[in-house]
Structures are given as structure tokens and as C-alpha cells.
Design an enzyme around this catalytic site. Structure first.
Site: not given
Ligand SMILES: NC(=O)c1ccc[n+]([C@@H]2O[C@H](COP(=O)([O-])OP(=O)(O)OC[C@H]3O[C@@H](n4cnc5c(N)ncnc54)[C@H](O)[C@@H]3O)[C@@H](O)[C@H]2O)c1
Length: 473
Positions: A243-245, A264, A287, A315, A323, A379
């Protein structure tokens, strides 16, 4: 290509595009976010002709002219001199640059400043851009080329070259209509490695990258046979791809020709299978924090594909708390997923020679890892650690003819940002030069550029995809 179902609508931007909205926003001095040009296959590189200029003695004008020529662009050049000669030699279709009262608009305005040896010569970058700052097309591109200060012959040259970054960062903030600006610093010996970077930064693919310095060196590159499918024949693994990015990364890498192994956690199995099918790739439920994950991933890639060419560490999780209120588990889980897993997977793929020569590792960091963010010590530590890892491993990857880079997204419209409180979300969206959030595809396009076989000169870079955010700039 499938559309990302989590993309939020930006109602404020829609409002400012309507006539009453435009009027109100103008009267109140509110931001008026432009609708950004985004890439579609077959689209021309530029939205209009290019205007080319250079400080005397530039060594990059020829390379720029060749790329513009190969991409079928048209360029305007001065009546005589080095720029015109370089353009003619590159076979670039040229016109003599028009008089200053002409209101012609340019898809790109490019200045080769690599010949600049001292600060008194900075005047030429002022003279070149001063009359044309209002002449960009919508989503036009301002581009400056220079020599990395660390590679300059003496202090005077390094000073002038470093000054250009300040010029660029400010000029980019003065652009409107979705136009963006970047500076590309090219090491001596890196001139032949420019094409993939110029094709990215000049095109609509870099829609949400703004105000960035990019460094191109002399690393090992292979120009793609077909620039519309630069990843043909490559095997890519993308973590967090359900999903997502991550979903957008899988889609863009597949569009560019890669076979995608979408990874994933098992709990995301259904969504993962759907993405993998859509991109004609394969799903791998794993995982990444489990003790055996690096070994399992390495074995899978070696057995099924004989290795891997592209690894995208996407991921990531957030467990936000100040904190004093953060539990040990909230701390540990974020470090484990976002940072340690990447290190362990890299170790396994490198020591087991699973990553092939010409390999590309791209890690997703974050603006929080650069600027810090209240409630995110876990983070931000993990994302800053990713930047440290990329810098530390880059020389080792170069020895293998490979690269490692990071992208640092700012505010991207995803499920994660949709869950934010409305005021925080609005602030996040507007506090950048483009006055809007980016789309997952903007991060994905940036990763595809870094993953290209033509990007061997780009190593150890951290490229922000943040619309030139005010945070951590
Ligand atoms: N959305 C933003 O604005 C933004 C900004 C900066 C950075 N990011 C980074 O971009 C990346 C993607 O973010 P997103 O917004 O699409 O998040 P999201 O939560 O929609 O997607 C993250 C995916 O990583 C998978 N994941 C989590 N833990 C896992 C594990 N242990 N093993 C395998 N897969 C795992 C989740 O199941 C999920 O599908 C992340 O690293 C996030 O920190 C996002």
C-alpha cells in the site's frame, strides 16, 4: 497503471483553482497551489523549449546539449559563443535567444556555471536569470550545473560554487506555477553520467522535487537502451509494497520494465497479492524484523532470479509519543523496522553476493530524519540513521559498480498523513514552495531514477521529495 486508492483530495487546492477561489486567495495573500505536470509515457521531456546559457569555460554545456538533443527538445541559445558551438556540435535544434521584451515561455532554463572560478564571476548567474525569471511555463524547470565544492581546485572556486547553492535555493522559492529548480554538481569525470539525472530533473517525473542539490560523480553507468523502459530485464525487491508509497514504487518500477518482488508482512497478504498481480510481479510475505528475514530474502532472490538488481527499503512504521511518554516497545519497534532491518538485509545481500554488479539500493528516509519532529525521537533517529548508513556504505557500493542512495519524503498524501489532525495536516501541506502535499508517485519516480542503470554516477545522495519544505531546509 493502477491508481493509488489512498490519495486524498486536496480540497483547498481545488477551491483555489475555481474563479472565486482564485480571487479570494489572491485578495487574502493565501497560497495558490498549482496543478503539477506529472509524467505520462510518451510525453515530451519539456513543456516548452529550453533556454541555455553558461559562464565562460563551462565543461558541462556539451553534455546538456546532447541530452536535450537526444530527447528531441528545442533550445534557444545566444547568437554566438561557447553555448551555441556546443549546441551545434550536439546536433541540438536551436534558435537564437529572443530579445528581452519577447514574452516567450520556457519549459527549462538551464545555466552551466561549472566554468565559474571566483565569486566576482557570480554576476553572470544573476545576469542570465534576472531577465527570465517570469518566463517559465507551468511546471517549468530551472537548472544550474556546477562543480562540487569539494572537488574544486582552490578555495576561490569552491567558494563561488558553494554560493550557487544559496542562489538556487532562493531562486526556487521565487518560482510559481509549479515550476521547480535544482542544482546539479558534477565531478570532473562525471560528465558522461548526466543523462539519467537530467532526464529526471527536467521532466515531469520530478514534479515534487524542488530546491535540491544533486551530486553526480564518475561511477559506473550503463545507458538504458530504451529510456521509456530503463529497467528492462532488472529484478527489483520493494519492502512494504502492499500500500501507500511502496505500492506506487512497485507500479513505477514495473512500468519502467522491472520484475518486482513485492514484499510485506503476512497480515497484508491480500493487498500484497493484489499489487503483485497488478504489476505482473510476485508477492513475498515476510516480516523484515524476523531473525531469519535477511537469509530468507537472499535465498528467495538467489533461487528464483539468480540475484537482485534493485533493492528498495520502503517499509516503515511510526509510533509517535513525546520522549517522556514513549514506551520501550514504541522506541524499539521503530528502530527495528525502519533501520536495523535495512542494515541486516544489506549485509546479507552484499556478503552473499546476491546484489549483482550495477546494483542499486534505495532507502526511504524522511524529512523528520533531517529536521527532527516533536513526538518522533524514535522515527527521526531511525530515518537519520538511514542517511548515515547510505553515506557510510556508498564507497563500498562504488567498488562493486553499484550505488546506494536515500530519498527523504516531506508531506506525501497517504493513509499515514490522512490520519493527522486537520490543522497539522493543513500546515504540512502548505509549508513548502509548491504549497501542496506530494503524491506517492512523486517518491516512486525519484526512486526509479536512482534505480536506473544510467544513474551509476549518483551515489551516497539524499534527495528530498518535499516540494522544498521549510522544515530542515
Ligand atoms: N507518507 C508520508 O508522508 C511519508 C513521509 C516521509 C517518509 N515516509 C516513509 O515512506 C515509507 C512508506 O510510508 P507510507 O506512508 O506508504 O506508509 P504505510 O504505512 O502506508 O506503508 C508501509 C508499509 O510497510 C509495511 N511494513 C511495516 N512493517 C513491516 C515489516 N516489519 N516487514 C515488512 N513490511 C512492513 C506495512 O505493512 C505497510 O504496507 C515509510 O518508510 C515511511 O516512513 C512517508
Amino acid at each position: 497503471m493502477g491508481t493509488n486508492q489512498y490519495v486524498m483530495t486536496d480540497r483547498y487546492r481545488q477551491f483555489t483553482e475555481s474563479p472565486p477561489g482564485r480571487f479570494l486567495a489572491r485578495q487574502l495573500g493565501m497560497p495558490r497551489p498549482a496543478s503539477l505536470r506529472r509524467y505520462e509515457p510518451g510525453q515530451p521531456l519539456l513543456a516548452g523549449p529550453a533556454l541555455l546559457g553558461a559562464a565562460p569555460g563551462g565543461r558541462l554545456t556539451g553534455a546538456v546539449a546532447s541530452v536535450l538533443s537526444a530527447a528531441g527538445a528545442e533550445a534557444h541559445v545566444p547568437k554566438q559563443g561557447e553555448v551555441r558551438d556546443a549546441a551545434l556540435e550536439a546536433g541540438l535544434e536551436t534558435q537564437v535567444s529572443p530579445p528581452q521584451d519577447d514574452d516567450r515561455r520556457y519549459g527549462a532554463i538551464v545555466f552551466d556555471a561549472s566554468g565559474m572560478k571566483s565569486s566576482d564571476q557570480l554576476q553572470s548567474v544573476y545576469e542570465f536569470f534576472h531577465p527570465v525569471m517570469r518566463r517559465f511555463t507551468e511546471s517549468g524547470r530551472l537548472l544550474i550545473l556546477g562543480t562540487p565544492p569539494a572537488s574544486c581546485a582552490d578555495a576561490r572556486e569552491a567558494t563561488a560554487q558553494r554560493a550557487l547553492e544559496g542562489f538556487l535555493r532562493s531562486a526556487a522559492k521565487e518560482l510559481s506555477g509549479g515550476a521547480t529548480g535544482q542544482i546539479v554538481y558534477v565531478d570532473p569525470g562525471g560528465e558522461g553520467n548526466l543523462e539519467s539525472t537530467l532526464r529526471f530533473l527536467l521532466s515531469a517525473k520530478s514534479a515534487y522535487v524542488d530546491g535540491q542539490p544533486v551530486f553526480v560523480g564518475a561511477g559506473e553507468s550503463a545507458a538504458p537502451v530504451d529510456w521509456e523502459r530503463p529497467l528492462d530485464g532488472k529484478v527489483a525487491v520493494v519492502t512494504g509494497a502492499s500500500r501507500g508509497i511502496g505500492e506506487a514504487i512497485a507500479e513505477v518500477l514495473a512500468r519502467d520494465g522491472a520484475h518486482v518482488v513485492a514484499l510485506d508482512v503476512p497480515a497484508q497478504g491480500d493487498a500484497l497479492a493484489e499489487v503483485a498481480n497488478r504489476v505482473s510481479g510476485e508477492a513475498l510475505q515476510l516480516d523484515i524484523t524476523s531473525p531469519d528475514a535477511p537469509q530468507e530474502l537472499g535465498d528467495h532472490l538467489r533461487e528464483r532470479h539468480g540475484g537482485v538488481d534493485i533493492v528498495v527499503h520502503n517499509a516503515g512504521i511510526t509510533r509517535d509519543k513525546t520522549l517522556g511518554r514513549m514506551s520501550e516497545d514504541q522506541w524499539a519497534s521503530v528502530i527495528a523496522v525502519n533501520l536495523t532491518s535495512q542494515e541486516r538485509i544489506n549485509d546479507a545481500l552484499l556478503s552473499g553476493d546476491v546484489l549483482r554488479r550495477g546494483g542499486r539500493i534505495v532507502s526511504v528516509s524522511s524529512q523528520s530524519g533531517i529536521a527532527g519532529n516533536r513526538g518522533q525521537v524514535n522515527y527521526a533517529a531511525s530515518k537519520a540513521g538511514v542517511i548515515g548508513m547510505v553515506h557510510a556504505l556508498a564507497p563500498q557500493l562504488a567498488e562493486r559498480g553499484s550505488t546506494i542512495n536515500a530519498v527523504a519524503p516531506g508531506f506525501i498524501e497517504t493513509q499515514m498523513t490522512a490520519r493527522m489532525p486537520v490543522v497539522t495536516r493543513e500546515a504540512g501541506r502548505r509549508m513548502n514552495s509548491l504549497a501542496q502535499g506530494g503524491q506517492p508517485v512523486d517518491v516512486a519516480e525519484t526512486i526509479a531514477w536512482l534505480a536506473s542503470p544510467g544513474s551509476g554516477g549518483v551515489n551516497g545522495n539524499v534527495v528530498r521529495v518535499c516540494g522544498q519544505s521549510l522544515l530542515g531546509a
